[in-house]
Structures are given as structure tokens and as C-alpha cells.
Design an enzyme around this catalytic site. Structure first.
Site, PDB file in Angstrom:
ATOM      1  N   GLY A   1       9.505 -84.991  93.189  1.00  6.42           N
ATOM      2  CA  GLY A   1       8.599 -83.844  93.216  1.00  6.42           C
ATOM      3  C   GLY A   1       9.042 -82.570  92.563  1.00  6.42           C
ATOM      4  O   GLY A   1       8.209 -81.695  92.294  1.00  6.42           O
TER       5      GLY A   1
ATOM      6  N   TYR B   1      -5.618 -83.212  84.934  1.00 12.18           N
ATOM      7  CA  TYR B   1      -5.140 -82.209  85.908  1.00 12.18           C
ATOM      8  C   TYR B   1      -5.266 -80.772  85.406  1.00 12.18           C
ATOM      9  O   TYR B   1      -4.622 -79.871  85.956  1.00 12.18           O
ATOM     10  CB  TYR B   1      -3.652 -82.423  86.232  1.00 12.18           C
ATOM     11  CG  TYR B   1      -3.205 -83.837  86.446  1.00 12.18           C
ATOM     12  CD1 TYR B   1      -3.652 -84.575  87.538  1.00 12.18           C
ATOM     13  CD2 TYR B   1      -2.307 -84.433  85.576  1.00 12.18           C
ATOM     14  CE1 TYR B   1      -3.206 -85.876  87.738  1.00 12.18           C
ATOM     15  CE2 TYR B   1      -1.864 -85.732  85.774  1.00 12.18           C
ATOM     16  CZ  TYR B   1      -2.319 -86.449  86.856  1.00 12.18           C
ATOM     17  OH  TYR B   1      -1.873 -87.727  87.056  1.00 12.18           O
TER      18      TYR B   1
ATOM     19  N   CYS C   1     -13.026 -89.407  71.248  1.00  9.15           N
ATOM     20  CA  CYS C   1     -14.458 -89.129  71.285  1.00  9.15           C
ATOM     21  C   CYS C   1     -14.904 -88.652  72.660  1.00  9.15           C
ATOM     22  O   CYS C   1     -15.610 -89.362  73.379  1.00  9.15           O
ATOM     23  CB  CYS C   1     -15.222 -90.365  70.856  1.00  9.15           C
ATOM     24  SG  CYS C   1     -14.775 -90.850  69.204  1.00  9.15           S
TER      25      CYS C   1
ATOM     26  N   PRO D   1      13.665 -88.337  91.963  1.00 11.46           N
ATOM     27  CA  PRO D   1      13.060 -87.453  90.970  1.00 11.46           C
ATOM     28  C   PRO D   1      12.610 -88.222  89.728  1.00 11.46           C
ATOM     29  O   PRO D   1      13.286 -89.150  89.288  1.00 11.46           O
ATOM     30  CB  PRO D   1      14.211 -86.500  90.610  1.00 11.46           C
ATOM     31  CG  PRO D   1      15.460 -87.272  90.901  1.00 11.46           C
ATOM     32  CD  PRO D   1      15.138 -88.219  92.017  1.00 11.46           C
TER      33      PRO D   1
ATOM     34  N   ARG E   1       9.737 -86.576  87.120  1.00 15.68           N
ATOM     35  CA  ARG E   1       9.364 -85.562  86.131  1.00 15.68           C
ATOM     36  C   ARG E   1      10.546 -84.672  85.727  1.00 15.68           C
ATOM     37  O   ARG E   1      10.757 -84.398  84.553  1.00 15.68           O
ATOM     38  CB  ARG E   1       8.260 -84.677  86.718  1.00 15.68           C
ATOM     39  CG  ARG E   1       7.706 -83.657  85.737  1.00 15.68           C
ATOM     40  CD  ARG E   1       6.803 -82.635  86.448  1.00 15.68           C
ATOM     41  NE  ARG E   1       5.912 -83.207  87.394  1.00 15.68           N
ATOM     42  CZ  ARG E   1       4.638 -83.531  87.157  1.00 15.68           C
ATOM     43  NH1 ARG E   1       4.119 -83.304  85.984  1.00 15.68           N
ATOM     44  NH2 ARG E   1       3.895 -84.059  88.113  1.00 15.68           N
TER      45      ARG E   1
HETATM   46  N1  LLP Z   1       8.526 -91.026  94.629  1.00 15.97           N
HETATM   47  C1  LLP Z   1       7.270 -91.394  94.899  1.00 15.97           C
HETATM   48  C2  LLP Z   1       6.990 -92.216  96.063  1.00 15.97           C
HETATM   49  C3  LLP Z   1       6.224 -90.954  94.057  1.00 15.97           C
HETATM   50  O1  LLP Z   1       4.974 -91.305  94.331  1.00 15.97           O
HETATM   51  C4  LLP Z   1       6.515 -90.146  92.929  1.00 15.97           C
HETATM   52  C5  LLP Z   1       5.453 -89.697  92.025  1.00 15.97           C
HETATM   53  C6  LLP Z   1       7.857 -89.814  92.680  1.00 15.97           C
HETATM   54  C7  LLP Z   1       8.845 -90.262  93.560  1.00 15.97           C
HETATM   55  C8  LLP Z   1       8.284 -88.975  91.508  1.00 15.97           C
HETATM   56  O2  LLP Z   1       7.749 -87.696  91.571  1.00 15.97           O
HETATM   57  P1  LLP Z   1       8.182 -86.597  90.483  1.00 15.97           P
HETATM   58  O3  LLP Z   1       9.633 -86.285  90.685  1.00 15.97           O
HETATM   59  O4  LLP Z   1       7.943 -87.189  89.138  1.00 15.97           O
HETATM   60  O5  LLP Z   1       7.302 -85.451  90.752  1.00 15.97           O
HETATM   61  N2  LLP Z   1       0.833 -88.394  86.970  1.00 15.97           N
HETATM   62  C9  LLP Z   1       1.071 -87.148  87.673  1.00 15.97           C
HETATM   63  C10 LLP Z   1       2.240 -87.267  88.619  1.00 15.97           C
HETATM   64  C11 LLP Z   1       2.063 -88.371  89.618  1.00 15.97           C
HETATM   65  C12 LLP Z   1       3.245 -88.516  90.541  1.00 15.97           C
HETATM   66  C13 LLP Z   1       3.133 -89.759  91.322  1.00 15.97           C
HETATM   67  N3  LLP Z   1       4.237 -90.012  92.191  1.00 15.97           N
HETATM   68  C14 LLP Z   1       1.283 -86.038  86.660  1.00 15.97           C
HETATM   69  O6  LLP Z   1       1.240 -86.307  85.468  1.00 15.97           O
HETATM   70  O7  LLP Z   1       1.435 -84.880  87.037  1.00 15.97           O
END
Ligand code: LLP
Length: 440
Positions: free
Chosen positions: A251, A337, A364, A294, A296
Site C-alpha cells: 500500500g 482511477y 477509440c 509492497p 507499487r
Molecule cells: N497485498 C495485497 C493483498 C494486495 O491486494 C495488494 C494490491 C498489494 C499487496 C500491493 O499493494 P501496493 O503496495 O502495490 O499498493 N491497480 C491499482 C492498484 C490495485 C492494488 C491491488 N492490490 C492501481 O493501479 O492503482
């Protein structure tokens, strides 16, 4: 400052030709050599942030970092993050297969997901995936059955919804009540009774939660640890069961624009470890192993997308559109988003910003806009546009909409560029098409 707090990859600079360069590679030359759209990944930025995570948690040895592969997964990325000591959070047969083929130590993988199929669970067990985060009652029963049939006992965590909301886009919040993910806290006892009384092939080791993505608030992690450790102590009181593993999900946000102010990895680590210390004392839950996932923040800042400017259009009394050769199929985030990105022109990053334009994609749909109302220099056909921070959830959410080929991805480091994903060919595109005999 940690790498997620900058908009640009750590090696990004303007070279003596006056072009943008990343990883010692001139972006205009990369566009020329590999064509556009092109995803460019800076290896040094990925390794820098990976090290920042390790460093931030160095005083808490019981930490396991899993890279959330959904952000961007290829065999090369698996190699880089394994070599940095990361395990993997995988969510599908495809991600498991990629990790396996990349030679990842499968015991370092944790399988997540709210509707894993029987085939995927079997694959996970066959290939030696280390842990499974179980999301629901059906999965508990299926997994126990599959583990029994293979004579295995598998380590599991229960995914719970901790009832914590974060301030991010509604589509990427997950830890709130009434979410599609995980067991509601009121269902945890029933799940544990089943595991203890009936599911002999499941070994419950801990609890898992994930609150959301692109999070800027650090207090949320403090609160999340509190909720989970309270639950662990309640489970110990009620069932005499000692759970020692807490998975806090991913997150941590990144900086897409100047107005984004994500916390550093260090700040997050401090919140997490101080909360574990405080709540472990409060609830008498010693020896806690922490998992984090993590995605992103590991790859987001490392990646940029290069596009070539094509047509431009001034609507009388309206917007000025500059169209590029990619868009919503290689980056659906703006249309999904309302995500906003920062951009520069790779062949003239220092040119005066003379106009406000809307960067439009080539697909398109009217909604296929990459960046609205952005200040840009004078632009002409052939200019190379660099959009920053596309490293996460760009390629991984890309599609073949309009039967447009998926771009290539290159990894750059110390002046060297290597393809890590080939550009699709028209033959790739039709390779799964079949024509029934009667149509010939
Ligand atoms: N763990 C779980 C259980 C998750 O569902 C996710 C992301 C992560 C870890 C990794 O989260 P991060 O560190 O990447 O925030 N497509 C969306 C983001 C969807 C995230 C889904 N789950 C976007 O482009 O913003």
C-alpha cells in the site's frame, strides 16, 4: 527521502545532448532503437528502494518482505527482487508460473486472492508455494482437501478485513468493512473452529490484512497492527492457539505529481515496528514475524513510458489535443482511477512550457486521455514524450484493446539497455485465434 518520494527514477538526468536519460541511456535513442510506446525500467531505482526497505527494517530481524507481483511481473523482475532477498506475493496461476520459471525459491511465495481456483491451488501445492493466505470458507475446504490428497500440511494465514479505511481511490481500498476480501472479524472464530476440528491438513500460522493502495497515511499501519495483534491475543485466549505471523499487506504510495507527498519507507517501518512493540506488550504476543507486501512502491517510480507525438488538434474555442501512439491499453489508470501523471519531453526537457494541452491516447474512446490540461513546450510530430511513474500497474493492467500490440519493456542500467518483454507481433496477436472448420 526514499526513492518512492521522488517523481523521477533515481538515475534520471539531462545529458550533454539536452535529452532525458535514465540508467545512463538516452531516452530519445531508446525510442529510436526499440520504437514506442516503450516501457523503460531503471534497475538502480528498483534496487535502491528494495535496499531502503531492508534498511528501514534492519532492527526488526523477524521481517519478511514479499514483492506484490501484481504491480509488474516478468522473469527479469523476479530475478532482481529475489537477488535483493524479497519473496513474492502471487495472486494467480500465471504469477506462480512466472516466478517458478524465473527460478524463484517457491517457498518464499505467498498465494493471495479472493477466488483461487482448484487448479491454481493444486499448482501452488505442486510447485511448493510456501504459504497461502486463505480468503473464505470455500477456499478453506478446498485447500484442505487438496493438501490431504497430496499428503501435505500447508501453512496458511487467514485474510481478515480489519475495518480500517484509508483515503485513496474507492477502487483500491480493501481493508474497510463490507469488502469483498477476507473474513469479517465476526467470522474468524468459525474459520478457526473448522481448522482446528476438521481441516487437519491446514496449519494456521497467522493473520493477513491489506488496507488499500497508494496510501499516504502512516497511522493506518499503526492501527492495523493493533487490530491484528488484538485479534491474535483474543484467539489465544479463546482457542489456546498461538499465532506468530502477521501480514500487513502493501500500500505505500508513490509521488505521481508535485502535490503527492508519500511518506518514506523509514516512516512506515517505524510506525509498524513501534506498533508491534507497543501492542505486543499490551496483548502479550511475543515473537511476532512481520510480512509486508509492497508492490507499487517497489517498481512504480522506476518505470517510465515513452510515446511519440502524432497528430495534434486545436478544437475551435476548445481544447488543444496532442495525440500519442499509446494510451489506455498500455496505461488504463487515468481512465480507471482518474490518475494524474507528470510528463516531460525527452528530446527537449528544458524547453519553455508554452502551452496547455491535453495528451490524448490513440484508442477509440473519448475517455482515452493520458493527461488533461498539462503545461507543455511547443510540440511537433516525432517528439518523444516521457510519462513518469508508470512502473506499477501499467504493463500489468495493459490490454490489446483495438487489437493494438502490447509495447516492449527494457531494463536500463549503467548505460546498457536490455529487452525484458518483447514487443508483441501481429502473429502473437492472432496466435490464440481459432477458426471453426465450417467458416472456411
Ligand atoms: N497485498 C495485497 C493483498 C494486495 O491486494 C495488494 C494490491 C498489494 C499487496 C500491493 O499493494 P501496493 O503496495 O502495490 O499498493 N491497480 C491499482 C492498484 C490495485 C492494488 C491491488 N492490490 C492501481 O493501479 O492503482
Amino acid at each position: 527521502m526514499t526513492a518512492n518520494q521522488g517523481i523521477k527514477p533515481v538515475t534520471c538526468e539531462v545529458n550533454e545532448k539536452g535529452h532525458l536519460q535514465i540508467g545512463g541511456c538516452d531516452l530519445v535513442e531508446l525510442a529510436d532503437k526499440y520504437s514506442t510506446p516503450l516501457y523503460v525500467y531503471d534497475e538502480q531505482t528498483i534496487r535502491t528502494i528494495a535496499k531502503e526497505y531492508k534498511d528501514a527494517f534492519k532492527d526488526y530481524p523477524n521481517i519478511k518482505m514479499l514483492y506484490a507481483a501484481k504491480a509488474f511481473m516478468t522473469k527479469a523482475i523476479c530475478k532482481i527482487l529475489s537477488s535483493e532477498g524479497f519473496g513474492f506475493d502471487v495472486v494467480s496461476g500465471g504469477e506462480i508460473y512466472t516466478a517458478y520459471k524465473a527460478g524463484v525459491d517457491m517457498s518464499s511465495c505467498l498465494f493471495n486472492g479472493n477466488n483461487k481456483s482448484v487448479e491454481e491451488l493444486e499448482m501452488a501445492l505442486n510447485l511448493g508455494v510456501g504459504k497461502i493466505s486463505v480468503d473464505n470458507f470455500l477456499e478453506l475446504a478446498l485447500l484442505n482437501q487438496i493438501a490431504f490428497s497430496k499428503g501435505k500440511k500447508i501453512d496458511i494465514l487467514l485474510r481478515i478485513t480489519p475495518g480500517i479505511e484509508c483515503h485513496t481511490h474507492e477502487y483500491i481500498q480493501t481493508g474497510h468493512l463490507d469488502s469483498k476480501f477476507g473474513f469479517d472479524l465476526s467470522q474468524v472464530d468459525e474459520a478457526i473452529e473448522l481448522i482446528l476440528d476438521e481441516y487437519e491438513n491446514l496449519n494456521l500460522i497467522g493473520l493477513h490484512a491489506h488496507i488499500g493502495s497508494q496510501i499516504f497515511e502512516t497511522q493506518i499501519y499503526y492501527d492495523e497492527v493493533g487490530v491484528i495483534l488484538k485479534e491474535i491475543s483474543r484467539i489465544r485466549e479463546k482457542f489456546g492457539l498461538e499465532l506468530h505471523t502477521i501480514n500487513l499487506g502493501g500500500g505505500l504510495g508513490i509521488k505521481y505529481t508535485d502535490s503527492d507527498v508519500p511518506p518514506s519507507v523509514k516512516e512506515i517501518a517505524e510506525k509498524i515496528t513501534s506498533s508491534v512493540d507497543y501492542h505486543s506488550k499490551k496483548y502479550n504476543t511475543g515473537g511476532i514475524s512481520i510480512f509486508i507486501e509492497p508492490g507499487r512502491s517497489i517498481v512504480g517510480t522506476s518505470g517510465v513510458t515513452l510515446y511519440t507525438v502524432g497528430s495534434s488538434k486545436q478544437v475551435p474555442n476548445g481544447k488543444k489535443y496532442i495525440a500519442v501512439d499509446g494510451g489506455m491499453a498500455d496505461n488504463p489508470r487515468p481512465s480507471l482511477y482518474q490518475a494524474v501523471y507528470t510528463t516531460q519531453v525527452a528530446n527537449k526537457p528544458n524547453a519553455a512550457l508554452s502551452q496547455t494541452v491535453t495528451l490524448a491516447g490513440r484508442f477509440c474512446e473519448s475517455g482515452d486521455i493520458l493527461i488533461k490540461n498539462v503545461k507543455m513546450p511547443d510540440l511537433e510530430e516525432g517528439d518523444v514524450i516521457c510519462v513518469y511513474d508508470t512502473g506499477a500497474y501499467g504493463y500489468s493492467m495493459s490490454s490489446n484493446y483495438n487489437r493494438v500490440l502490447k509495447p516492449a519493456a527494457v531494463l536500463v542500467n549503467n548505460g546498457q539497455s536490455d529487452i525484458i518483454i518483447n514487443r508483441e507481433s501481429y502473429e502473437d496477436l492472432i496466435s490464440c485465434d481459432m477458426v471453426p472448420e465450417r467458416l472456411n
